[in-house]
Design a protein around this motif. Structure first.
Motif, PDB file in Angstrom:
ATOM      1  N   GLN A  32       0.854  -1.326   0.021  1.00 52.96           N
ATOM      2  CA  GLN A  32      -0.083   0.053   0.104  1.00 52.96           C
ATOM      3  C   GLN A  32       0.882   1.327   0.033  1.00 52.96           C
ATOM      4  N   ILE A  33       2.181   0.945   0.225  1.00 58.24           N
ATOM      5  CA  ILE A  33       2.923   2.218   0.287  1.00 58.24           C
ATOM      6  C   ILE A  33       3.928   2.661  -0.950  1.00 58.24           C
ATOM      7  N   VAL A  34       4.355   1.492  -1.354  1.00 55.54           N
ATOM      8  CA  VAL A  34       5.546   1.511  -2.363  1.00 55.54           C
ATOM      9  C   VAL A  34       5.034   2.183  -3.786  1.00 55.54           C
ATOM     10  N   MET A  35       3.885   1.635  -4.201  1.00 53.49           N
ATOM     11  CA  MET A  35       3.606   2.022  -5.417  1.00 53.49           C
ATOM     12  C   MET A  35       3.000   3.576  -5.445  1.00 53.49           C
ATOM     13  N   PRO A  36       2.389   3.873  -4.468  1.00 52.79           N
ATOM     14  CA  PRO A  36       2.070   5.497  -4.528  1.00 52.79           C
ATOM     15  C   PRO A  36       3.176   6.289  -4.366  1.00 52.79           C
ATOM     16  N   LEU A  37       3.994   5.865  -3.628  1.00 51.96           N
ATOM     17  CA  LEU A  37       5.326   6.710  -3.620  1.00 51.96           C
ATOM     18  C   LEU A  37       6.017   6.871  -5.048  1.00 51.96           C
ATOM     19  N   SER A  38       5.979   5.751  -5.861  1.00 52.08           N
ATOM     20  CA  SER A  38       6.627   5.833  -7.153  1.00 52.08           C
ATOM     21  C   SER A  38       5.798   6.856  -7.994  1.00 52.08           C
ATOM     22  N   ASP A  91      -0.533  -5.976 -11.410  1.00 55.29           N
ATOM     23  CA  ASP A  91      -0.936  -4.878 -10.341  1.00 55.29           C
ATOM     24  C   ASP A  91      -0.709  -3.730 -11.068  1.00 55.29           C
ATOM     25  N   PHE A  92       0.220  -3.220 -11.927  1.00 58.51           N
ATOM     26  CA  PHE A  92       0.299  -1.968 -12.218  1.00 58.51           C
ATOM     27  C   PHE A  92      -0.755  -1.582 -13.195  1.00 58.51           C
ATOM     28  N   LEU A  93      -1.192  -2.664 -13.812  1.00 58.01           N
ATOM     29  CA  LEU A  93      -2.449  -2.266 -14.686  1.00 58.01           C
ATOM     30  C   LEU A  93      -3.706  -2.209 -13.869  1.00 58.01           C
ATOM     31  N   ARG A  94      -3.762  -2.900 -12.994  1.00 55.88           N
ATOM     32  CA  ARG A  94      -5.039  -2.654 -11.930  1.00 55.88           C
ATOM     33  C   ARG A  94      -5.148  -1.255 -11.437  1.00 55.88           C
ATOM     34  N   ALA A  95      -3.958  -0.889 -11.028  1.00 55.23           N
ATOM     35  CA  ALA A  95      -3.896   0.184 -10.128  1.00 55.23           C
ATOM     36  C   ALA A  95      -3.657   1.422 -10.969  1.00 55.23           C
ATOM     37  N   VAL A 149      -5.289   2.123  -3.457  1.00 54.77           N
ATOM     38  CA  VAL A 149      -4.197   1.001  -3.005  1.00 54.77           C
ATOM     39  C   VAL A 149      -4.613   0.202  -1.659  1.00 54.77           C
ATOM     40  N   GLN A 150      -5.471   0.958  -0.924  1.00 56.04           N
ATOM     41  CA  GLN A 150      -6.136   0.232   0.222  1.00 56.04           C
ATOM     42  C   GLN A 150      -6.904  -0.640  -0.089  1.00 56.04           C
ATOM     43  N   ARG A 151      -7.696  -0.688  -1.101  1.00 52.31           N
ATOM     44  CA  ARG A 151      -8.743  -1.585  -1.602  1.00 52.31           C
ATOM     45  C   ARG A 151      -8.193  -2.584  -2.643  1.00 52.31           C
ATOM     46  N   LEU A 152      -7.027  -2.176  -3.202  1.00 53.43           N
ATOM     47  CA  LEU A 152      -6.521  -3.259  -4.179  1.00 53.43           C
ATOM     48  C   LEU A 152      -5.502  -4.079  -3.416  1.00 53.43           C
ATOM     49  N   PHE A 153      -4.757  -3.705  -2.512  1.00 51.23           N
ATOM     50  CA  PHE A 153      -3.934  -4.625  -1.574  1.00 51.23           C
ATOM     51  C   PHE A 153      -4.228  -4.666  -0.190  1.00 51.23           C
TER      52      PHE A 153
END
Length: 580
Positions: free
Chosen positions: A134-140, A555-559, A196-200
Motif C-alpha cells: 500500500q506504500i511503495v507504488m503510490p510513492l513511485s 498490479d500496475f495495470l489494475r492500479a 491501493v487500500q482496496r487493491l492490496f
C-alpha cells in the motif's frame, strides 16, 4: 518520404523496441543508435556528441550532484518520527508520504525523490503495521506526478523547454508546467492513495519485519540428512514444497536428466525459486538449509535487504564478481529478480535494476559496501553516517531554484549552487561525479542529436502531415488531445526523456501546420511523458517499486489504468483552460 526520413524512423523504431525489451543496457543502445544515425547520414560528424554539451544534460548532471548532498542530510527522518507518534490513519500515512515524494520531485529528479522518501515511508509502514504494497507504488507514482510541476522536475520538461527555445527564442519559465502539473499531481496522489487500500488490503505476515512482504526469490540451499526432500523427484518439488527447482548439484557437479527422474539425496545443493516465506518455513522444518555465515553469532551480525538502484555499479554484474561484498566478508544469500534468467549456479546470476539482494555479515561492512555500490537498504538496520544536519545546502538549493524561476538559465543557476557547495566542503565533486547515474546521462545526451534529426530531415513534418489526417489541424484542442495521448501511449514502454525527444519536433510541426502557438502542444508532450502508471518498466521508479513491493505486472495495470484515465482527462482540461 526520403531515404533519410525512412532510415530515421526505422532507427527510432528499433531503438524504442530495444529500450522496451530491457535486454540491453540503455547506454549501449543509445550510443549504438547515435553512431548508426551518423552512418546513415542523418547528422554530420561534428554534431554526433553535441548532446553532451547540451544545457539540458548539464542541468541534469548538476541536479544529480546537488541531490547527493541533500540525500545525506536525512532531513525527513525526524519528521517521520513525529508523524508516527501521532498515530495517523493508513490513508494519511500513504497520502502524506506520497505527497512528500511529489513535493521533493518538483525540485529534483524522480528517482532521487523516490530514494529519499522510501526509507521514511517504509519505516512508517513498519511502525504502524501498514502493508508495504500500500506504500511503495503510490510513492513511485507520486514522484512521477511531482515531476510534472516544474522545469527541473524531470528531464522531459527541460527537453520540451529547450525545443520551445530553439523554435521561438524563449523557453518555458520555471513554474509554467505547474498550471497543468500541480492539479493533476494533487488529484493523482489522492486517487492512488485511496485505491491501493482496496487493491492490496492483505496485511504483511510479520509487520515488524522488513522482509515480511512475500515475493519470489532465488536461493541455493543444502539438503540436510533429515530433510523430507530426500528421495523426492525434482518434478514433485513444486506441488509438495511450493518451490521451483532450477538445478540440482551433487559433489559440486550438476545432476542432469529429466525432472521426473532426478531424485534428491542428502547433501545435495538445490538451486530453486519460491516465496521468501516459503524458504523460511523450509529452513525451520530443516528441509532446506543455508550455510551458516561465520559471523552469525557476532553481536555486529546483520541480515539486510537492499535494492539495486539505476546508478549502482552492480548493474550487469554477476554475484560471483561482487568484490565490494566478498572482500568485506558479506555474503549474498538470496536474490529477488524482476525477470529471472537462471543459467548455471547462484553465483552466476546477473543483476539488473530493481533486483533485491539479501546480505549477511557485519553491519558496518554491509553499510560500507552498500554505500560504495550505490545500493539502497530497505530498512535502517545498518549504521549510516549521515552528514551533520545543516540547512545551508537546502538554502543554497532554494537560491538556485529562485534564480532559475527569476529567469536565470537553470544550468548557470545550479552550476553556481554546485560551486558553492564544493567550496563549503558539502560536495566532493570528484567522488560525486563517480557516483552519478551515468547510463541515464549518456542515454539522454546520445538521443538529443537523433531527436534533432527529426526536424532537420523533415521526418517530424511528414509525421505531422499524417497526424493531420487523423484530427482536424484547425482545432488546437484535438491536436493537444492527440499529442497527449501519443506521449502517454509511449511512456509506459520507454523512458520519458526519449518520449520527449521523439515527440517534441512532431508537436512543433503539428502546431505549425495548424498555425497555433506551440506552447500547449509541448506542455502536452511533457505531461504525457510523466504519466507512466501502466507498466513496471517504463520508468526506473516503477521497476524499483515492483521489486521492493513484490508487485506483479498485472498490479500496475489494475492500479494504473484508472489513474491514467483520470490524469489524461484532468491534464486535457487544464491544458485547454490555461494554454489555449
Amino acid at each position: 518520404m526520403s531515404f533519410e526520413q525512412a532510415s530515421l524512423l526505422i532507427l527510432l523504431l528499433a531503438m524504442l523496441i530495444l529500450f522496451s525489451l530491457d535486454r540491453f543496457r540503455i547506454e549501449i543502445v543509445s550510443i549504438a543508435g547515435l553512431l548508426a544515425g551518423h552512418a546513415l547520414g542523418l547528422y554530420p560528424a561534428d554534431q554526433i556528441f553535441t548532446g553532451f554539451a547540451s544545457p539540458v544534460v548539464i542541468t541534469v548532471i548538476e541536479i544529480l550532484l546537488i541531490v547527493q548532498v541533500l540525500a545525506r542530510a536525512r532531513l525527513f527522518d525526524s519528521l517521520a518520527t513525529r508523524f508516527a507518534a501521532a498515530k495517523p490513519s493508513n490513508f494519511k500515512v500513504i497520502a502524506g508520504t506520497s505527497s512528500l515524494a511529489g513535493f521533493i520531485s518538483i525540485f529534483m529528479n524522480n528517482i532521487g525523490a523516490f530514494a529519499i522518501t522510501l526509507p521514511v515511508a517504509l519505516g512508517l509502514g513498519t511502525a504502524l503495521a501498514i502493508p508495504r504494497r500500500q506504500i511503495v507504488m503510490p510513492l513511485s507514482f507520486a514522484a512521477l506526478l511531482g515531476g510534472m510541476v516544474s522545469l527541473i522536475g524531470t528531464p522531459a520538461n527541460l527537453l520540451v523547454s529547450d525545443g520551445l527555445a530553439k523554435a521561438t527564442g524563449t523557453g518555458f519559465r520555471f513554474f509554467d508546467f505547474a498550471y497543468v502539473g500541480l492539479p493533476v499531481a494533487i488529484a493523482g496522489i489522492l486517487l492512488i492513495s485511496f485505491r491501493v487500500q482496496r487493491l492490496f488490503p492483505e496485511p504483511d505476515k510479520a509487520p515488524a519485519a522488513i522482509s515480511s512482504v512475500a515475493r519470489r526469490i532465488v536461493v541455493e540451499r543444502r539438503v540436510p540428512d533429515v530433510s523430507p526432500l530426500i528421495g523426492v523427484r525434482l518434478s514433485d518439488c513444486s506441488a509438495r514444497f511450493g518451490i521451483k527447482p532450477h538445478a540440482l548439484i551433487r559433489a559440486d557437479n550438476f545432476v542432469f536428466g529429466p525432472l521426473d527422474q532426478s531424485v534428491i539425496e542428502a547433501g545435495d545443493v538445490l538451486l530453486a525459486e519460491g516465496g521468501d516465506t516459503t524458504f523460511t518455513g523450509l529452513a525451520t522444518a530443516q528441509t532446506l538449509m543455508a550455510d551458516a555465515h561465520p559471523d552469525g553469532l557476532q553481536p555486529d551480525f546483520a541480515r539486510v535487504e537492499s535494492v539495486v538502484m539505476p546508478e549502482s555499479t552492480l548493474v550487469g554484474s554477476r554475484i560471483r564478481s561482487l568484490e565490494v561484498f566478498h572482500s568485506r566478508g558479506v555474503a549474498v544469500t538470496a536474490l529477488s529478480m524482476r525477470a529471472p534468467r537462471i543459467e548455471g549456479r547462484f553465483l552466476d546470476l546477473q543483476l539488473s535494476i530493481g533486483d533485491i539482494l539479501t546480505l549477511e555479515g557485519s553491519r558496518t561492512a554491509i553499510a560500507e559496501a552498500l554505500e560504495e555500490s550505490e545500493c539502497l537498504p530497505l530498512a535502517q538496520t545498518v549504521p549510516v553516517e549521515p552528514a551533520p544536519l545543516s540547512w545551508r545546502p537546502f538554502a543554497l538549493f532554494a537560491c538556485g531554484v529562485a534564480a532559475s524561476a527569476a529567469g536565470l538559465h537553470p544550468d548557470i543557476a545550479f552550476a553556481c549552487v554546485v560551486l558553492v557547495l564544493a567550496l563549503l566542503n558539502h560536495l566532493n565533486i570528484r567522488q560525486a561525479m563517480a557516483d552519478l547515474n551515468w547510463p541515464i546521462i549518456i542515454m539522454l545526451a546520445a538521443m538529443i542529436p537523433i531527436g534533432q534529426a527529426m526536424a532537420t530531415t523533415g521526418a517530424a513534418e511528414t509525421i505531422a502531415g499524417w497526424l493531420s489526417i487523423v484530427v482536424p489541424i484547425a482545432d488546437p484542442f484535438s491536436g493537444i488531445a492527440l499529442i497527449l495521448f501519443l506521449a502517454m501511449a509511449l511512456t509506459p514502454f520507454v523512458n520519458n526523456a526519449t518520449v520527449a525527444i521523439v515527440l517534441t519536433p512532431i508537436a512543433l510541426e503539428f502546431a505549425k501546420a495548424g498555425q497555433h502557438t506551440p506552447d500547449a502542444y509541448l506542455i502536452a508532450v511533457a505531461a504525457g511523458a510523466s504519466l507512466d502508471f501502466l507498466t513496471p518498466f517504463g520508468h526506473h521508479n516503477n521497476t524499483l517499486a515492483m521489486g521492493i513491493g513484490g508487485y506483479r505486472f498485472s498490479d500496475f495495470l489494475r492500479a494504473g489504468w484508472p489513474l491514467t484515465v483520470a490524469c489524461y482527462g484532468l491534464a486535457l482540461f487544464f491544458l485547454a483552460l490555461f494554454w489555449l
